[in-house]
Design a protein around this motif. Structure first.
Motif, PDB file in Angstrom:
ATOM      1  N   ALA A 108       0.840  -1.205   0.000  1.00  0.00           N
ATOM      2  CA  ALA A 108       0.000   0.000   0.000  1.00  0.00           C
ATOM      3  C   ALA A 108       0.873   1.253   0.000  1.00  0.00           C
ATOM      4  O   ALA A 108       2.026   1.232   0.427  1.00  0.00           O
ATOM      5  N   HIS A 109       0.318   2.355  -0.506  1.00  0.00           N
ATOM      6  CA  HIS A 109       0.987   3.649  -0.475  1.00  0.00           C
ATOM      7  C   HIS A 109       0.542   4.370   0.797  1.00  0.00           C
ATOM      8  O   HIS A 109      -0.654   4.537   1.038  1.00  0.00           O
ATOM      9  N   LEU A 110       1.488   4.817   1.602  1.00  0.00           N
ATOM     10  CA  LEU A 110       1.164   5.399   2.898  1.00  0.00           C
ATOM     11  C   LEU A 110       1.468   6.885   2.961  1.00  0.00           C
ATOM     12  O   LEU A 110       2.485   7.350   2.425  1.00  0.00           O
ATOM     13  N   SER A 111       0.561   7.602   3.598  1.00  0.00           N
ATOM     14  CA  SER A 111       0.750   9.007   3.931  1.00  0.00           C
ATOM     15  C   SER A 111       0.598   9.147   5.438  1.00  0.00           C
ATOM     16  O   SER A 111      -0.036   8.313   6.086  1.00  0.00           O
ATOM     17  N   GLY A 112       1.171  10.208   5.985  1.00  0.00           N
ATOM     18  CA  GLY A 112       1.088  10.404   7.423  1.00  0.00           C
ATOM     19  C   GLY A 112       0.967  11.866   7.789  1.00  0.00           C
ATOM     20  O   GLY A 112       1.574  12.729   7.154  1.00  0.00           O
ATOM     21  N   VAL A 113       0.169  12.143   8.825  1.00  0.00           N
ATOM     22  CA  VAL A 113      -0.009  13.505   9.333  1.00  0.00           C
ATOM     23  C   VAL A 113       0.387  13.532  10.796  1.00  0.00           C
ATOM     24  O   VAL A 113       0.026  12.631  11.565  1.00  0.00           O
ATOM     25  N   ASP A 114       1.125  14.548  11.180  1.00  0.00           N
ATOM     26  CA  ASP A 114       1.479  14.734  12.582  1.00  0.00           C
ATOM     27  C   ASP A 114       1.687  16.215  12.831  1.00  0.00           C
ATOM     28  O   ASP A 114       2.096  16.951  11.926  1.00  0.00           O
ATOM     29  N   GLN A 115       1.416  16.648  14.056  1.00  0.00           N
ATOM     30  CA  GLN A 115       1.610  18.047  14.409  1.00  0.00           C
ATOM     31  C   GLN A 115       3.062  18.353  14.743  1.00  0.00           C
ATOM     32  O   GLN A 115       3.446  19.521  14.839  1.00  0.00           O
ATOM     33  N   SER A 116       3.873  17.321  14.919  1.00  0.00           N
ATOM     34  CA  SER A 116       5.258  17.488  15.334  1.00  0.00           C
ATOM     35  C   SER A 116       6.221  17.357  14.151  1.00  0.00           C
ATOM     36  O   SER A 116       6.343  16.277  13.560  1.00  0.00           O
ATOM     37  N   GLN A 117       6.919  18.429  13.833  1.00  0.00           N
ATOM     38  CA  GLN A 117       7.916  18.394  12.773  1.00  0.00           C
ATOM     39  C   GLN A 117       9.045  17.431  13.113  1.00  0.00           C
ATOM     40  O   GLN A 117       9.572  16.728  12.238  1.00  0.00           O
ATOM     41  N   GLU A 118       9.406  17.358  14.379  1.00  0.00           N
ATOM     42  CA  GLU A 118      10.497  16.480  14.784  1.00  0.00           C
ATOM     43  C   GLU A 118      10.116  15.011  14.625  1.00  0.00           C
ATOM     44  O   GLU A 118      10.936  14.181  14.226  1.00  0.00           O
ATOM     45  N   MET A 119       8.871  14.663  14.962  1.00  0.00           N
ATOM     46  CA  MET A 119       8.403  13.294  14.746  1.00  0.00           C
ATOM     47  C   MET A 119       8.430  12.944  13.261  1.00  0.00           C
ATOM     48  O   MET A 119       8.867  11.858  12.862  1.00  0.00           O
ATOM     49  N   LEU A 120       7.977  13.881  12.429  1.00  0.00           N
ATOM     50  CA  LEU A 120       7.959  13.638  10.989  1.00  0.00           C
ATOM     51  C   LEU A 120       9.371  13.480  10.434  1.00  0.00           C
ATOM     52  O   LEU A 120       9.604  12.701   9.510  1.00  0.00           O
ATOM     53  N   LYS A 121      10.308  14.213  10.997  1.00  0.00           N
ATOM     54  CA  LYS A 121      11.690  14.088  10.551  1.00  0.00           C
ATOM     55  C   LYS A 121      12.225  12.691  10.840  1.00  0.00           C
ATOM     56  O   LYS A 121      12.887  12.073   9.997  1.00  0.00           O
ATOM     57  N   GLN A 122      11.914  12.174  12.036  1.00  0.00           N
ATOM     58  CA  GLN A 122      12.337  10.815  12.379  1.00  0.00           C
ATOM     59  C   GLN A 122      11.669   9.798  11.454  1.00  0.00           C
ATOM     60  O   GLN A 122      12.303   8.831  11.005  1.00  0.00           O
ATOM     61  N   CYS A 123      10.387  10.018  11.155  1.00  0.00           N
ATOM     62  CA  CYS A 123       9.650   9.113  10.266  1.00  0.00           C
ATOM     63  C   CYS A 123      10.269   9.101   8.871  1.00  0.00           C
ATOM     64  O   CYS A 123      10.448   8.037   8.266  1.00  0.00           O
ATOM     65  N   GLN A 124      10.611  10.274   8.348  1.00  0.00           N
ATOM     66  CA  GLN A 124      11.197  10.362   7.015  1.00  0.00           C
ATOM     67  C   GLN A 124      12.561   9.684   6.951  1.00  0.00           C
ATOM     68  O   GLN A 124      12.912   9.078   5.932  1.00  0.00           O
ATOM     69  N   ASN A 125      13.310   9.776   8.031  1.00  0.00           N
ATOM     70  CA  ASN A 125      14.608   9.099   8.073  1.00  0.00           C
ATOM     71  C   ASN A 125      14.443   7.584   7.985  1.00  0.00           C
ATOM     72  O   ASN A 125      15.245   6.892   7.349  1.00  0.00           O
ATOM     73  N   LYS A 126      13.405   7.055   8.622  1.00  0.00           N
ATOM     74  CA  LYS A 126      13.170   5.618   8.634  1.00  0.00           C
ATOM     75  C   LYS A 126      12.453   5.133   7.383  1.00  0.00           C
ATOM     76  O   LYS A 126      12.753   4.055   6.860  1.00  0.00           O
ATOM     77  N   PHE A 127      11.469   5.936   6.916  1.00  0.00           N
ATOM     78  CA  PHE A 127      10.623   5.506   5.796  1.00  0.00           C
ATOM     79  C   PHE A 127      10.479   6.653   4.794  1.00  0.00           C
ATOM     80  O   PHE A 127       9.430   7.314   4.738  1.00  0.00           O
ATOM     81  N   PRO A 128      11.491   6.918   3.991  1.00  0.00           N
ATOM     82  CA  PRO A 128      11.433   8.054   3.059  1.00  0.00           C
ATOM     83  C   PRO A 128      10.340   7.924   1.999  1.00  0.00           C
ATOM     84  O   PRO A 128       9.995   8.921   1.353  1.00  0.00           O
ATOM     85  N   MET A 129       9.790   6.740   1.813  1.00  0.00           N
ATOM     86  CA  MET A 129       8.746   6.564   0.801  1.00  0.00           C
ATOM     87  C   MET A 129       7.364   7.014   1.285  1.00  0.00           C
ATOM     88  O   MET A 129       6.423   7.095   0.495  1.00  0.00           O
ATOM     89  N   ILE A 130       7.219   7.316   2.575  1.00  0.00           N
ATOM     90  CA  ILE A 130       5.939   7.781   3.112  1.00  0.00           C
ATOM     91  C   ILE A 130       5.805   9.281   2.884  1.00  0.00           C
ATOM     92  O   ILE A 130       6.718  10.051   3.169  1.00  0.00           O
ATOM     93  N   ASP A 131       4.651   9.707   2.386  1.00  0.00           N
ATOM     94  CA  ASP A 131       4.363  11.130   2.216  1.00  0.00           C
ATOM     95  C   ASP A 131       3.901  11.693   3.555  1.00  0.00           C
ATOM     96  O   ASP A 131       2.827  11.338   4.040  1.00  0.00           O
ATOM     97  N   THR A 132       4.703  12.536   4.185  1.00  0.00           N
ATOM     98  CA  THR A 132       4.348  13.086   5.491  1.00  0.00           C
ATOM     99  C   THR A 132       3.978  14.563   5.363  1.00  0.00           C
ATOM    100  O   THR A 132       4.571  15.295   4.558  1.00  0.00           O
ATOM    101  N   ARG A 133       3.011  14.985   6.181  1.00  0.00           N
ATOM    102  CA  ARG A 133       2.564  16.373   6.155  1.00  0.00           C
ATOM    103  C   ARG A 133       2.312  16.876   7.579  1.00  0.00           C
ATOM    104  O   ARG A 133       1.790  16.158   8.421  1.00  0.00           O
ATOM    105  N   ILE A 134       2.675  18.131   7.810  1.00  0.00           N
ATOM    106  CA  ILE A 134       2.367  18.771   9.081  1.00  0.00           C
ATOM    107  C   ILE A 134       0.873  19.046   9.136  1.00  0.00           C
ATOM    108  O   ILE A 134       0.279  19.541   8.182  1.00  0.00           O
ATOM    109  N   GLY A 135       0.248  18.729  10.248  1.00  0.00           N
ATOM    110  CA  GLY A 135      -1.175  18.974  10.403  1.00  0.00           C
ATOM    111  C   GLY A 135      -1.692  18.266  11.634  1.00  0.00           C
ATOM    112  O   GLY A 135      -0.922  17.766  12.455  1.00  0.00           O
TER     113      GLY A 135
END
Length: 344
Positions: free
Chosen positions: A203-230
């Motif tokens: 599946a293609h995954l996207s993710g939303v989180d209010q924390s920029q730092e959490m999203l940064k950690q997520c992108q480091n682990k899973f760069p294929m996930i589309d992450t957005r602040i929100g």
């Protein structure tokens, strides 16, 4: 670009630009030998983000904090500013959409009753104001930016906040049953531990989180996930976009009114016959009762930090009114999953 040109381009006064510079929102602006201010591209995008945040009602101090994500390379700052603007525009778009719906309701009342009772106007206006307050008063009460570096360790050791964590995520992935080619959304994605499990399905995954730092950690682990602040009250994705939505150890941070608004947002971004799986702590006693809901303001409720029930009667009633089939699964004594499938 000099300050007069920038003022014309953005439609604000030079005095306003100087005010932002004096308050540290535009640090280290370059100057020519004659002391004229020179604004580079990053300054322009930063200033445009400041304007958007001010229009949303954010205080200068809060803007200054929002514009300084820790450890973010200069090359990523422009994207960060744009993501902040996208998040704000989503909230504003939802408010405009709500205003249009309220106006449509008034027109329908006028057509059917040949009059528009003042009580109805007050009722619709109060509803719109209440939803606006819920969204605007949303804030991070849990310091997730500061907790991002140790989050993956915390979920293993802080069993009071993340009971049976690994088992809960595995069970959630099994319940949602993602298939290859589907598009899924993880709300409150954190460092991506649940979404990472779902990637194995194709599946293609996207993710939303209010924390920029959490999203940064997520992108480091899973760069294929589309992450957005929100956040869950204003999801920065278009209508009918996802086959499924998941969320783990996030929903119980919302009070019952916020949960209903979050469900409305999830319903908006789900495709027809979409499915939702909420996994969280089981709450035996909620700090907010039905009586307190009727007497507390949205801002008071937004500042509560207790956990809230997934199976609050109003939440279950929402699913029934919106034609969802629901099942509740207890994983262990302290954690459970609410699975909902849209019948439409």
């Amino acid at each position: 670009m000099k300050i007069n040109e920038l003022s014309k381009r953005l439609g604000i006064s030079t005095r306003t630009i100087r005010f932002y510079e004096q308050n540290g929102l535009l640090p280290s602006v370059q100057r020519e030998h004659n002391q004229y201010r020179i604004f580079v591209e990053e300054d322009i995008w930063r200033l445009q983000t400041i304007i958007a945040l001010r229009e949303a009602g954010m205080a200068i101090k809060e803007i200054k904090q929002a514009l300084e994500p820790q450890g973010l390379p200069d090359s990523q700052r422009l994207r960060y500013y744009l993501e902040l603007q996208r998040s704000l525009l989503t909230t504003q778009w939802l408010e405009m959409k709500r205003m249009a719906e309220t106006t449509e309701q008034m027109i329908d009342l006028l057509q059917t009753q040949q009059t528009l009772p003042i009580q109805e106007i007050y009722h619709l206006a109060d509803q719109a104001k209440h939803l606006r307050e819920l969204r605007q008063n949303w804030q991070d009460q849990w310091n997730f930016d500061q907790r991002a570096q140790t989050h993956d360790e915390d979920v293993q050791t802080r069993s009071e906040d993340y009971p049976h964590y690994e088992q809960a995520l595995t069970y959630t992935a099994e319940l949602i049953h993602a298939t290859s080619g589907e598009h899924g959304l993880d709300l409150g994605i954190g460092t991506g531990n649940l979404a990472g499990r779902l990637l194995t399905s194709g599946a293609h995954l996207s993710g939303v989180d209010q924390s920029q730092e959490m999203l940064k950690q997520c992108q480091n682990k899973f760069p294929m996930i589309d992450t957005r602040i929100g956040n869950v009250l204003a999801i920065p994705y278009p209508d009918n976009h996802f086959h499924f939505v998941v969320s783990s150890f996030t929903f119980s941070h919302l009070n019952p009114q916020q949960q209903l608004l979050a469900l409305t947002e999830i319903h908006r971004v789900l495709k027809p016959h979409g499915r939702l799986c909420l996994t969280d702590r089981i709450v035996v006693h909620s700090a907010i009762t039905d009586d307190s809901l009727s007497t507390s303001s949205a801002s008071d409720l937004g500042l509560q930090s207790t956990y809230h029930e997934l199976q609050h009667p109003a939440v279950l009633e929402w699913f029934e009114e919106h034609f969802y089939m629901t099942n509740y699964y207890t994983i262990e004594q302290e954690v459970g999953c609410l699975l909902a499938v849209s019948l439409h």
